[in-house]
Design a protein around this motif. Sequence first.
Motif, short mmCIF file in Angstrom:
data_model
loop_
_atom_site.label_atom_id
_atom_site.label_comp_id
_atom_site.label_asym_id
_atom_site.label_seq_id
_atom_site.Cartn_x
_atom_site.Cartn_y
_atom_site.Cartn_z
N HIS A 180 -9.30 -0.09 3.65
CA HIS A 180 -9.26 1.37 3.49
C HIS A 180 -10.15 2.12 4.48
CE1 HIS A 180 -13.23 1.03 1.66
NE2 HIS A 180 -12.75 0.07 0.86
N HIS A 181 -10.79 1.43 5.40
CA HIS A 181 -11.80 2.08 6.23
C HIS A 181 -11.21 3.16 7.14
CE1 HIS A 181 -14.09 -1.55 5.02
NE2 HIS A 181 -15.10 -0.70 5.03
N SER A 182 -10.03 2.94 7.70
CA SER A 182 -9.46 3.98 8.57
C SER A 182 -9.08 5.21 7.76
CB SER A 182 -8.25 3.44 9.33
OG SER A 182 -7.14 3.23 8.47
N THR A 184 0.84 -1.20 0.00
CA THR A 184 0.00 0.00 0.00
C THR A 184 0.87 1.24 0.00
OG1 THR A 184 -1.72 -1.16 1.25
CG2 THR A 184 -1.83 1.25 1.22
N TRP A 185 0.48 2.22 -0.82
CA TRP A 185 1.18 3.51 -0.88
C TRP A 185 0.32 4.58 -0.22
CZ3 TRP A 185 6.05 4.42 -3.00
CH2 TRP A 185 6.63 3.32 -3.63
N ALA A 218 -4.28 7.04 -0.93
CA ALA A 218 -3.87 5.71 -0.47
C ALA A 218 -4.21 4.73 -1.58
CB ALA A 218 -4.58 5.32 0.83
N ALA A 219 -3.27 3.84 -1.89
CA ALA A 219 -3.48 2.88 -2.98
C ALA A 219 -2.98 1.52 -2.54
CB ALA A 219 -2.74 3.33 -4.23
N HIS A 220 -3.84 0.52 -2.66
CA HIS A 220 -3.47 -0.87 -2.37
C HIS A 220 -3.22 -1.57 -3.69
CE1 HIS A 220 -3.10 -4.38 0.12
NE2 HIS A 220 -4.03 -5.04 -0.55
N THR A 221 -2.12 -2.33 -3.78
CA THR A 221 -1.64 -2.80 -5.08
C THR A 221 -1.73 -4.32 -5.28
OG1 THR A 221 0.65 -3.01 -4.30
CG2 THR A 221 -0.03 -0.86 -5.17
N VAL A 222 -2.35 -5.04 -4.35
CA VAL A 222 -2.41 -6.51 -4.46
C VAL A 222 -3.50 -6.91 -5.45
CG1 VAL A 222 -2.85 -8.66 -3.21
CG2 VAL A 222 -1.51 -6.83 -2.14
N PRO A 223 -3.19 -7.80 -6.41
CA PRO A 223 -4.20 -8.19 -7.41
C PRO A 223 -5.47 -8.74 -6.78
CG PRO A 223 -2.04 -8.98 -8.05
CD PRO A 223 -1.89 -8.44 -6.66
N ALA A 255 -7.02 -4.39 -5.66
CA ALA A 255 -6.35 -3.11 -5.90
C ALA A 255 -7.37 -1.98 -5.85
CB ALA A 255 -5.65 -3.11 -7.26
N TRP A 256 -7.02 -0.91 -5.13
CA TRP A 256 -7.92 0.25 -5.05
C TRP A 256 -7.09 1.52 -4.85
CZ3 TRP A 256 -6.84 2.42 -0.41
CH2 TRP A 256 -6.56 1.59 0.69
N LEU A 257 -7.71 2.64 -5.16
CA LEU A 257 -7.11 3.96 -5.00
C LEU A 257 -8.16 4.88 -4.41
CD1 LEU A 257 -4.88 6.10 -5.47
CD2 LEU A 257 -5.74 6.34 -7.81
N HIS A 258 -7.89 5.40 -3.21
CA HIS A 258 -8.78 6.35 -2.55
C HIS A 258 -8.06 7.68 -2.40
CE1 HIS A 258 -12.07 3.65 -0.64
NE2 HIS A 258 -11.58 3.07 -1.71
#
Length: 320
Positions: free
Chosen positions: A119-121, A24-25, A85-90, A93-96
């Motif tokens: 991503h809830h927090s 996650t970035w 915030a971006a999660h990169t696991v296949p 994957a999401w970008l908020h």
Amino acid sequence: MSTCATVSRQLHEPMSATAPTATTWLLLEQPGPWGARALTSSHLDPDLGRSLERAAEGTGVRVALIRRPGRHADCRTPSVRHVYAAHTVPGDAWLHSAMTVDPARLLGLDFAALGRGDHHSFDAALGGRPHTGDPLALVCTNGKRDRCCALLGRPLAATLAASGVRGAWEVTHLGGHRFSPTLLILPYGYAYGRAEAHAVKDALHGVREGRVVLEGCRGRTAWERPGQAAELAVRTASGEHRADALSVVRTESLDTDGDAPRWEVTVAHADGRRWHVTVVRGVAEPPHPESCGAAVLGGPTRMDVTAVRELTVARSVPAR
């Protein structure tokens, strides 16, 4: 004296499996000048920067500063900042995105949960929501870290912004200075090197279609280096370009008997296919600097794929 990027390009050094590692970035807008360690040497409160580094340690989250392309004079602190915030696991994957007037609110995040893809927090602490704009193209431009990032990265970032790439940002550090200009594309988290504007636009177009462009690709940041090498090798062998089709499901260290470290990496396809990929750590020849400020000490290391084997999947036989 030649720069590290010039030497690497002249030697045709492979870029596969050189991406930074992060599941996650977490990106915070911080205009103005950046030092070599930007979280603690910029206009961001250094105590906050140190606290963010400690909070992210061991969670899979990587914190970086971003700013819009352009001149970076010693300007005032912005009243409102972008945060991503971006999660990169296949498969997850999401970008908020969010806006904040107080960057200290980032300390209220659950970093362990963010690293796992929750991503809830982020949404609760910062009023975040799914990003609906263009994919992000983050170009490393921190010249205090390595001069190649400034000499090659800043012109690329400026060109992207001038040509209408609305997701273009400068970012503090992506590693692999010798592959400048380097960039990271989110949400999927594929890093690229020796990038040119037309190739970046092709990669961004691919993201909008859920595809990975392999030209200049250094790997997906969700994986450690052996996994990055294995996933790219399977993509090349199978012709698979869908971003979320492949996952690294196991990385096993093999007995080396004093030889170079080796791994057997299992790569799984969403349709059930699997591959075993053998990856060996080697050393680039001839030795050359990893960055302009580094001495040559027998490096840099590289990840070489020596075998890609598709496994036979047993099919169940229906009962009669």
